[in-house]
Design a protein around this motif. Sequence first.
Motif, PDB file in Angstrom:
ATOM      1  N   TYR B 125       0.804  -1.221   0.000  1.00 17.82           N
ATOM      2  CA  TYR B 125       0.000   0.000   0.000  1.00 17.82           C
ATOM      3  C   TYR B 125       0.839   1.273   0.000  1.00 17.82           C
ATOM      4  O   TYR B 125       0.295   2.358  -0.083  1.00 17.82           O
ATOM      5  N   CYS B 246      -2.050   8.966   4.689  1.00 18.85           N
ATOM      6  CA  CYS B 246      -2.438   8.287   3.444  1.00 18.85           C
ATOM      7  C   CYS B 246      -2.574   9.246   2.280  1.00 18.85           C
ATOM      8  O   CYS B 246      -2.332   8.871   1.139  1.00 18.85           O
ATOM      9  N   ASP B 247      -2.985  10.496   2.560  1.00 23.07           N
ATOM     10  CA  ASP B 247      -3.264  11.397   1.435  1.00 23.07           C
ATOM     11  C   ASP B 247      -2.517  12.725   1.532  1.00 23.07           C
ATOM     12  O   ASP B 247      -2.911  13.712   0.941  1.00 23.07           O
ATOM     13  N   ASP B 340      -9.427  11.390  -2.773  1.00 19.50           N
ATOM     14  CA  ASP B 340      -9.578  10.055  -2.200  1.00 19.50           C
ATOM     15  C   ASP B 340     -10.850  10.056  -1.360  1.00 19.50           C
ATOM     16  O   ASP B 340     -11.566  11.057  -1.341  1.00 19.50           O
ATOM     17  N   THR B 364     -10.481   8.585  -8.048  1.00 20.48           N
ATOM     18  CA  THR B 364     -10.252   8.389  -6.624  1.00 20.48           C
ATOM     19  C   THR B 364      -8.976   7.590  -6.383  1.00 20.48           C
ATOM     20  O   THR B 364      -8.642   6.689  -7.150  1.00 20.48           O
ATOM     21  N   GLY B 366      -8.692   5.851  -3.647  1.00 22.46           N
ATOM     22  CA  GLY B 366      -9.050   4.751  -2.759  1.00 22.46           C
ATOM     23  C   GLY B 366      -9.762   5.223  -1.500  1.00 22.46           C
ATOM     24  O   GLY B 366      -9.890   6.424  -1.259  1.00 22.46           O
ATOM     25  N   ASN B 367     -10.227   4.247  -0.719  1.00 17.87           N
ATOM     26  CA  ASN B 367     -10.997   4.520   0.493  1.00 17.87           C
ATOM     27  C   ASN B 367     -10.105   4.402   1.730  1.00 17.87           C
ATOM     28  O   ASN B 367      -9.676   3.306   2.097  1.00 17.87           O
ATOM     29  N   ALA B 368      -9.872   5.531   2.373  1.00 18.36           N
ATOM     30  CA  ALA B 368      -8.941   5.587   3.511  1.00 18.36           C
ATOM     31  C   ALA B 368      -9.469   4.859   4.747  1.00 18.36           C
ATOM     32  O   ALA B 368      -8.703   4.568   5.659  1.00 18.36           O
ATOM     33  N   THR B 415      -3.494   6.301  -0.083  1.00 22.89           N
ATOM     34  CA  THR B 415      -4.584   6.773  -0.959  1.00 22.89           C
ATOM     35  C   THR B 415      -4.221   8.121  -1.566  1.00 22.89           C
ATOM     36  O   THR B 415      -5.070   9.002  -1.702  1.00 22.89           O
ATOM     37  N   THR B 424      -7.717   2.410  -6.605  1.00 30.06           N
ATOM     38  CA  THR B 424      -8.715   3.286  -7.208  1.00 30.06           C
ATOM     39  C   THR B 424     -10.056   2.572  -7.136  1.00 30.06           C
ATOM     40  O   THR B 424     -10.170   1.486  -6.582  1.00 30.06           O
TER      41      THR B 424
END
Lengths: 124, 428
Positions: B125, B246-247, B340, B364, B366-368, B415, B424
């Motif tokens: 990841y 993550c972002d 994200d 996107t 991804g989902n955090a 993400t 994504t």
Amino acid sequence: MTKSIIITNNPLVENRLKEKVFLEYYDVGYLKLLEIVRDKVHLGYKILTHPLSGSVKPNETPYKTVIVSKDNNLDTESLMIIENSIVTTKKLLDINNTPPWNEEILKDFQVIDLSLIEGVLYRL
Amino acid sequence: MRLELGYLFIEDVQFGEETKLENKTLYVNKDELVNLIKEDEHFEKVDLELARPGESIRITPVKDVVEPRVKVEGPGGVFPGMISKVDTVGSGKTNVLKGCAVVTAGKIVGFQEGIIDMTGPGADYTPFSKLNNVVLVCEPKEGLKQHEHERALRMAGFKAATYLGEVAKNLTPDEVEIFETEPMLESINKYPELPKVAYVQMLQSQGLLHDTYVYGVDAKESLPTIIYPTEIMDGAIVSGNCVSACDKNTTYHHLNNPVVKDLFAKHGKELNFIGVIITNENVYLADKERSSNWTAKLAEFLGLDGVLVSQEGFGNPDTDLIMNCKKIEQKGIKTVIITDEYAGRDGASQSLADADPLANAVVTGGNANEVITLPPMDKIIGDTSYVDTIAGGFDGSLKEDGSIVVELQAITGATNELGFNKLTAKGY
């Protein structure tokens, strides 16, 4: 210039800023503070700072400070922003409640929240 | 503006008598680098560790990741306004140590997040598990305030990356890539039939631990402006952002911004990559209005046909993202946003804190909120006591066997909203 009021549940913000600006301190949680801000919007206040300021999540930090100012009409943009912020906050609190942080970490969260608001004080 | 990036591939990193690059191995004189970082009086103790791909190592809490680069030819030096003077960068030749990075670790605030696992499921990841990392662990002097600590650690990363980058100053790169942006009118004359596309990069700029610097200027203090994409490759934009692992965009992300790189790849073929508009993500709502007005105005002024907008961070910037998108669309310019999601554990909840029908093209990262179990590692670099309290960590997330259950938001770069990751979601 309309009167700006700082709405906060952060004791550090209260201590540092209460002599300098109009400030209302509430001993409540993050979500409740946003609901107080929402109620003020319905009473004709406009939101000046984003209720989800900071990338620290609403289920991480217990502290939140929002600046509002008195307006005569219902500001629909403020209402949209605060309602969306409440939805986001509830979503994250549903996943996990804010952990029982120790004093040191709570102090750090207070410093971050203060920093986010100090950066805009000169605009008031 | 034309920049040649010369890549020197790094396949291993070792401590050695002399800091040098030989046979694709980066040798680091530990004492020399530690002493350089210790020149900063804010640090009580500085340590250096190595973490290679596949090793059973967890690095946490990660502050920044920086790719070593060195200016070989042309004006200025890397990280202008931070390490070098503020001469305009982005032209000439720059050499890059490709395959390695400086990672700064250490606790600035108690809840600080950011995990890089060098092996196991967590490694998939984060892009930084694939790099040979030189990890700086810096302990502050007693009583150092968070603001000064953040600055000291930020500068330590740039200093170390600059020090390592110097080894490539006189070496011949393994591979060279050329990136060029012509002055706008020339570019339009050259590709009259191609759609004119620009990139609007939103920079985190809310306050302590949430800041980004452009040529040394705090992004919150600036109005949106135009920058050549190659300036970004020389370190014109650096990260002071430590929150939302993550972002957040690390300095490595800025140097290797995939939106910039992909737009260059399509430049002159499918589209005409005009340049980059940088804007901020402030706390004050009037700033958001002003900055998004300005972004839309610049997009119109440049005569653009299309714009990509990338976001950084969670919550508050969702509003900036939607304002930018809406106002640029209202100028008749097609807009794609890159973000994200915080869509709940099952991904079913509303993803962003703001929305608009004009945001009809969304990418996107991804989902955090997605959950992952990270098995224990043999070695921890940094500090484990915070792993259980990091973002995404929750009560009971630290298991007896040493494994931790976290949301993806705890993993550095998981993400990323520049698309510098593999996650994504696709709609059909």
